[in-house]
Design a protein around this motif. Sequence first.
Motif, PDB file in Angstrom:
ATOM      1  N   MET A 271      68.067  85.975   9.159  1.00  0.00           N
ATOM      2  CA  MET A 271      67.798  84.535   9.030  1.00  0.00           C
ATOM      3  C   MET A 271      68.925  83.843   8.253  1.00  0.00           C
ATOM      4  N   LEU A 272      69.428  84.492   7.190  1.00  0.00           N
ATOM      5  CA  LEU A 272      70.531  83.889   6.431  1.00  0.00           C
ATOM      6  C   LEU A 272      71.764  83.741   7.327  1.00  0.00           C
ATOM      7  N   GLU A 273      72.056  84.818   8.056  1.00  0.00           N
ATOM      8  CA  GLU A 273      73.232  84.806   8.927  1.00  0.00           C
ATOM      9  C   GLU A 273      73.104  83.679   9.972  1.00  0.00           C
ATOM     10  N   ASN A 274      71.925  83.557  10.576  1.00  0.00           N
ATOM     11  CA  ASN A 274      71.730  82.551  11.625  1.00  0.00           C
ATOM     12  C   ASN A 274      71.711  81.133  11.061  1.00  0.00           C
ATOM     13  N   LEU A 275      71.124  80.970   9.877  1.00  0.00           N
ATOM     14  CA  LEU A 275      71.107  79.622   9.277  1.00  0.00           C
ATOM     15  C   LEU A 275      72.515  79.187   8.867  1.00  0.00           C
ATOM     16  N   ALA A 276      73.337  80.144   8.438  1.00  0.00           N
ATOM     17  CA  ALA A 276      74.727  79.815   8.077  1.00  0.00           C
ATOM     18  C   ALA A 276      75.492  79.375   9.329  1.00  0.00           C
ATOM     19  N   THR A 277      75.273  80.070  10.429  1.00  0.00           N
ATOM     20  CA  THR A 277      75.907  79.706  11.698  1.00  0.00           C
ATOM     21  C   THR A 277      75.448  78.331  12.144  1.00  0.00           C
ATOM     22  N   LYS A 278      74.132  78.124  12.091  1.00  0.00           N
ATOM     23  CA  LYS A 278      73.575  76.847  12.533  1.00  0.00           C
ATOM     24  C   LYS A 278      74.112  75.702  11.672  1.00  0.00           C
ATOM     25  N   ALA A 279      74.114  75.898  10.344  1.00  0.00           N
ATOM     26  CA  ALA A 279      74.552  74.834   9.432  1.00  0.00           C
ATOM     27  C   ALA A 279      76.021  74.473   9.673  1.00  0.00           C
ATOM     28  N   SER A 280      76.868  75.491   9.931  1.00  0.00           N
ATOM     29  CA  SER A 280      78.287  75.177  10.145  1.00  0.00           C
ATOM     30  C   SER A 280      78.503  74.489  11.492  1.00  0.00           C
ATOM     31  N   SER A 281      77.668  74.816  12.475  1.00  0.00           N
ATOM     32  CA  SER A 281      77.737  74.118  13.762  1.00  0.00           C
ATOM     33  C   SER A 281      77.277  72.666  13.594  1.00  0.00           C
ATOM     34  N   VAL A 282      76.209  72.469  12.828  1.00  0.00           N
ATOM     35  CA  VAL A 282      75.700  71.107  12.568  1.00  0.00           C
ATOM     36  C   VAL A 282      76.796  70.258  11.925  1.00  0.00           C
ATOM     37  N   PHE A 283      77.470  70.825  10.925  1.00  0.00           N
ATOM     38  CA  PHE A 283      78.501  70.065  10.221  1.00  0.00           C
ATOM     39  C   PHE A 283      79.646  69.693  11.165  1.00  0.00           C
TER      40      PHE A 283
ATOM     41  N   GLY B 238      79.261  77.568  15.197  1.00  0.00           N
ATOM     42  CA  GLY B 238      79.374  77.764  13.758  1.00  0.00           C
ATOM     43  C   GLY B 238      80.086  79.073  13.494  1.00  0.00           C
ATOM     44  N   GLY B 239      80.342  79.345  12.234  1.00  0.00           N
ATOM     45  CA  GLY B 239      81.039  80.579  11.875  1.00  0.00           C
ATOM     46  C   GLY B 239      80.061  81.658  11.447  1.00  0.00           C
ATOM     47  N   CYS B 240      80.584  82.735  10.891  1.00  0.00           N
ATOM     48  CA  CYS B 240      79.672  83.817  10.527  1.00  0.00           C
ATOM     49  C   CYS B 240      79.957  84.354   9.129  1.00  0.00           C
TER      50      CYS B 240
END
Lengths: 519, 104
Positions: A193-205, A292-294
């Motif tokens: 979940m942390l990995e996916n939320l980090a990806t999602k957040a960087s894509s959102v930005f 997003g990134g990883c």
Amino acid sequence: MSGYAVLKGTAYTLAAAQDMVLYNGTTQTTERIVNPGSEYLTALPKHLRSFEEIVSYIPNQVYIGNASPDVLEGLALPWHDKRLPNSDELGTKGKFGEIISQDMFIGLMAISDAFDLVKLERSFAEQVREKLAKHELIGEEKSAPIAKNQESIEIITELVEKEHAEAIYFNGALVGAVKRAHDVDINLSAHVMLENLATKASSVFSLLCLLRSTGIDPGDVDYVIDCCEEACGDMNQRGGGNFAKAAAEIAGLHNATGSDVRGFCAAPAHAILSAASLVKAGTFKNVVVTAGGCTAKLGMNGRDHVKKGLPILEDVISGFSVLISENDGVSPVIRNDITGRHTVGTGSSPQAVISSLVTNALESKGLKITDIDKYSPEMQNPDITKPAGAGDVPESNYKMIAALAVKKGEIERTEIADFVKKHGMQGWAPTQGHIPSGVPYLGFAKDDIMAGKINKAMIIGKGSLFLGRMTNLFDGVSFVLEANSGETEGAKASDFDEKKVKGLIANAMKQLADSIMKE
Amino acid sequence: MDLENQKRVKEFAEQYGKDDVVVLIGAAEGEAAGLAAETVTLGDPTYAGPLAGVSLGLSVYHICEPGIKAEIDETVYDEQISMMEMVLDVDDIIAEMTAVRDQL
């Protein structure tokens, strides 16, 4: 007549992630399991860079569009200790995107969390909310949900120690946690979940930066394609997906739907071809490709960097978004009829790979290797890869393309170095798999084409499918980006077309302005 | 060398015996080729993988070394390798590979 889709705009973003290097990068998490008291893990924290150092790092400034790739030409390695002459004036914002600090990024993860999984300590949450509320792309309304984080540090500690939550650190201190989304399902574990939320957040930005850089109304985006390398889903559909729609929701693209395209590092090129085809077919008018990134690749080559006394240079989570739209008669066209494909039967030798991606594509239209002004293959930053023994990746690609030109009799063997200089560039992108893969140049390519500096660029995406252990095959696709002829579908060159004339005048004015600026 | 590849090389060496296994390397740089060669002979120098502290002592060559090139059909070599041969620093690769073999 040309019904090609056009490249309307790009966004490139970076989020500092120094603590995530220590706790979420797989090189470090593996080391902690295999060799917990190692010299490397002990020395590592001293090699992390400050946010200011991350911002002024020249390749990062190029990534967000504050400096042209030309500044890296002839700049001797290492780059980490060098600054641009106007470094003090260059901030976190560039013409393509922005660099944000790790605490703001953690706040973005909380904003991107639709299932109440991110828990932040209350004083940290309030500080981050205030910062994000002041940010022009986030603001009061989007940052408001962070205020629900009222947890004490004792509760956070308990979540990490007893409830299998994944810890979130900032400046070495525990500030929050990501809870697991299921008691048993490993695909919904706190780690995933942390990995996916980090990806999602960087894509959102990146999507938010794309809205700013292109000026497109969020409601005008019809479709979003995500091309990152993560997978989201539960135990019954591990890669079920749709990071695209999840990020579009947070970015406010309320009229869009979307889907995910996967293909390891080649995915962005596959996604852009899909987007260009959807637009050319008339299915949608405005399609956004985003990624997003990883966290996993943070500090991937850290062992070598520390051993050589270098800072940890893989300390950012990257993102990019690209807007592909109907032909406007001005923006560069995506020639999806000049495409290279690594097929099942191509084979895996570098010679077969490069031939399939470069010469096969060009020869189908009677073009030569030298007809492409700039090639953008894997644009990894050599300041990161060379000390790790992986060489200069873009340079190797350019040499291979040049060697192919020698074999085709287009240039002499003695001209290889000149070809590399003329048709190539130094790499500047972070080593986050899909992030450096061809796409980092799109922003500059659009500007260079519209300024008349170049006419054609080839974007090459390559991917190592064998990493998934489903096939030993390699993969890749390529396409050509070309100056717009000014002709749009349905209009003959001889017909008067007000939109086209306006477009041509606008383009000529821009070129004139650019030439005056240069003088 | 990739941890999974280390495991596979180790398993092949155990299954077929070290005298019947030859490792052919295709790395693009001398240093990387040397590290891979060291891993399958003396052991994993990074002490991260299954070959950490395991000296398999396998025969190891790079695809661009003259001895290997001579073993391969000329047309196939031209189709598959000649472009890379033009690009790589073959002398550096040979020097690194020889240095590792000399330690055996």
